[in-house]
Write a protein that holds these residues in place. Structure first.
Motif, PDB file in Angstrom:
ATOM      1  N   ILE A  26       0.826  -1.203   0.000  1.00 51.38           N
ATOM      2  CA  ILE A  26       0.000   0.000   0.000  1.00 51.38           C
ATOM      3  C   ILE A  26       0.861   1.254   0.000  1.00 51.38           C
ATOM      4  CG2 ILE A  26      -1.796   1.257   1.226  1.00 51.38           C
ATOM      5  CD1 ILE A  26      -2.717  -1.357  -0.010  1.00 51.38           C
ATOM      6  N   ALA A  27       1.954   1.228   0.772  1.00 50.92           N
ATOM      7  CA  ALA A  27       2.813   2.413   0.849  1.00 50.92           C
ATOM      8  C   ALA A  27       3.426   2.734  -0.511  1.00 50.92           C
ATOM      9  CB  ALA A  27       3.910   2.197   1.890  1.00 50.92           C
ATOM     10  N   SER A  28       3.846   1.700  -1.255  1.00 44.70           N
ATOM     11  CA  SER A  28       4.419   1.927  -2.584  1.00 44.70           C
ATOM     12  C   SER A  28       3.393   2.529  -3.538  1.00 44.70           C
ATOM     13  CB  SER A  28       4.966   0.627  -3.161  1.00 44.70           C
ATOM     14  OG  SER A  28       6.125   0.218  -2.490  1.00 44.70           O
ATOM     15  N   LEU A  29       2.158   2.018  -3.471  1.00 46.37           N
ATOM     16  CA  LEU A  29       1.096   2.580  -4.307  1.00 46.37           C
ATOM     17  C   LEU A  29       0.838   4.039  -3.941  1.00 46.37           C
ATOM     18  CD1 LEU A  29      -1.598  -0.263  -4.527  1.00 46.37           C
ATOM     19  CD2 LEU A  29      -0.042   0.523  -6.323  1.00 46.37           C
ATOM     20  N   GLY A  30       0.835   4.328  -2.636  1.00 47.43           N
ATOM     21  CA  GLY A  30       0.606   5.695  -2.191  1.00 47.43           C
ATOM     22  C   GLY A  30       1.698   6.638  -2.655  1.00 47.43           C
ATOM     23  N   ASN A  31       2.948   6.192  -2.565  1.00 46.97           N
ATOM     24  CA  ASN A  31       4.054   7.032  -3.027  1.00 46.97           C
ATOM     25  C   ASN A  31       3.976   7.280  -4.531  1.00 46.97           C
ATOM     26  OD1 ASN A  31       5.100   7.209  -0.449  1.00 46.97           O
ATOM     27  ND2 ASN A  31       6.500   5.480  -0.716  1.00 46.97           N
ATOM     28  N   LEU A  32       3.620   6.230  -5.280  1.00 46.20           N
ATOM     29  CA  LEU A  32       3.487   6.381  -6.720  1.00 46.20           C
ATOM     30  C   LEU A  32       2.355   7.353  -7.054  1.00 46.20           C
ATOM     31  CD1 LEU A  32       4.141   5.670  -9.640  1.00 46.20           C
ATOM     32  CD2 LEU A  32       2.716   3.612  -9.395  1.00 46.20           C
TER      33      LEU A  32
END
Length: 517
Positions: free
Chosen positions: A327-333
């Protein structure tokens, strides 16, 4: 395979450092290949060292350095002639590279703190026992924690994570099962991220490691939850970051080659301004995990901080595409896409994130902002109802009502925000409103206030520059990009950020070409 580096030692402040030791260290630095080819840097370093050692640090002002070292004369204007700042930043980079290579075993370290021109002297003392503190505790003692916290954390530190055996603990099947349940619940709370979820997630991970102290996932989860909490509440950095370091430290004892653990430790060293430590741990992370989500995400974040948004997007897309779903990677993207102006893809990702974390207030706010930027004003007004009361809701109301032509309602909403705006984030919200309404003078006033507050709030350098980077890349502030005053301010600030970003984590030294894209 990247070469492993041994660096473990501790540094102590320079009380009692002799003039003879300082002169000997200065001679060693001058004789190194890069400094030997840079007489101007040698002259500048000698001037700064001599005045700092003689107790004349107060004399080290930009004007006096310009006159004494660079021969600029009494008409020298530091505001229009930046030679001192530029050259001192270059000197910091040269010193960092020197202590990474020829000087890594030198007994005395010269450090020029960011924002100052004095030289601090630190003696390097080899570790005598596993309780000695690692290098970057010197930085953290200055910036973060009081003496009592430093003493507690120093007692938990280790010498060489690659050579320290994990503690011997008798396996307990019941404890492992209970720890696993706490970890699963903690991960769920981090992903859901509703009110109070992050604090409860920290508690669940703490319970997990209390049940099973050898559970690496428990320590990683605790470090992750603490890190996210620090980002959501910058005022708590002084309390949270030492705890995060302690959690990562425990994970390193148990899994010294774990890529995510090493990447997280690299990030903390970077936050503390320790280039050598950040480089070392990132090399370990890349050596065993160039396909690791966190490692790629860190590289993306560094490129973003350096202004290379397209490369940052490329790296972050790679991170977000790797299993398992993060989820964190998606949020950063999603946020990088928002900054890059790729609004449709950003909105699509935020809609996905809302399904994963339906109570995440920031996701709901970003969805409203994206609808405004896309011109979907009716949809933005409808989605505004999902945003919780508070500063962000005031800002979004001001933006939406202005978009709908309701000037008085927009003014009232911005006034409500102004009455409670005390943090840099809230001042940036006001700046975005004023820029969107073409009130450029008021927007610049709020930007100046936010910038001054960011510089004075005592954050670690990397966190400080992260906040400034967010301010610069706001799509709502792009309306100011044809304003000469803003452009001059932004260009100077971007150059400062890029320089400091490379000081904190020099990607060229990390083998970035080894990362598949």
């Amino acid at each position: 395979m990247m070469q492993e580096m041994t660096f473990y030692s501790r540094e102590v402040p320079g009380e009692g450092v002799t003039q003879k030791a300082i002169s000997a260290q200065l001679a060693r630095i001058h004789a190194s290949p890069r400094f030997a080819r840079s007489p101007r840097l040698c002259q500048l370093l000698s001037y700064l060292v001599e005045n700092s050692a003689d107790g004349n640090a107060r004399k080290l002002l930009e004007f006096t350095i310009g006159v004494d070292v660079f021969g600029r004369g009494e008409s020298f204007d530091p505001q229009s002639d930046t030679i001192v700042r530029v050259t001192v930043r270059r000197l910091r980079r040269f010193l960092a590279n020197y202590y990474e290579a020829q000087g890594r075993d030198d007994p005395l370290i010269f450090l020029i703190p960011t924002g100052h021109y004095r030289v601090d002297f630190h003696q390097r003392i080899p570790f005598a026992d596993p309780g000695a503190a690692p290098t970057f505790y010197r930085q953290w003692r200055r910036w973060i924690f009081p003496a009592a916290a430093a003493a507690v954390l120093a007692a938990t530190a280790v010498v060489d994570y690659a050579n320290v055996s994990p503690p011997v603990v008798t396996p307990d099947v019941t404890a492992k099962s209970q720890a696993a349940q706490h970890i699963l619940l903690g991960q769920h709370l981090v992903h859901r991220r509703g009110p109070g979820d992050l604090q409860q997630a920290v508690t669940e991970f703490e319970r997990a490691v209390a049940e099973d102290a050898r559970n690496v996932d428990g320590w990683i989860g605790l470090a992750s939850a603490l890190g996210i909490t620090a980002l959501h509440d910058p005022d708590q950095n002084r309390k949270i970051l030492p705890r995060q370091y302690w959690a990562i430290n425990q994970a390193l004892v148990l899994a010294p080659s774990h890529p995510e653990v090493n990447a997280r430790m690299a990030r903390l060293h970077a936050y503390a301004g320790d280039l050598a430590g950040a480089t070392r741990f990132m090399r370990r992370a890349l050596a065993s995990g160039s396909e690791n989500i966190l490692v790629l995400g860190m590289l993306a974040g560094q490129e973003r901080a350096s202004g290379n948004l397209q490369l940052a997007l490329q790296l972050q897309r790679k991170a977000a595409s790797l299993p398992p779903l993060d989820i964190a990677s998606l949020g950063n993207l999603a946020y990088m896409l928002y900054e890059a102006g790729e609004l449709d893809e950003a909105l699509e990702l935020y809609d996905r994130l809302e399904k994963f974390s339906p109570q995440d207030a920031r996701v709901k706010a970003m969805i409203v902002k994206l609808h405004i930027l896309r011109g979907d004003f009716a949809e933005a007004e409808q989605r505004l109802q999902d945003v919780s009361p508070g500063a962000e809701r005031h800002q979004l109301r001001a933006l939406v009502y202005h978009s709908l032509g309701q000037a008085e309602a927009s003014r009232q909403a911005s006034q409500a925000l102004a009455e409670q705006a005390s943090s840099p984030d809230e001042k940036i919200m006001l700046a975005e409103i004023f820029a969107y309404r073409e009130e450029r003078g008021r927007a610049m006033d709020e930007i100046d206030a936010a910038f001054a507050q960011i510089l004075n709030q005592g954050l670690l350098p990397a966190l400080m520059f992260s906040q400034i980077r967010t301010l610069l890349d706001s799509p709502f502030l792009q309306r100011l990009y044809d304003d000469a005053v803003f452009l001059a301010w932004a260009d100077g600030t971007r150059a400062l950020i890029a320089s400091e970003a490379h000081n904190l984590l020099t990607l060229a030294a990390l083998g970035r070409d080894d990362v598949p894209l």
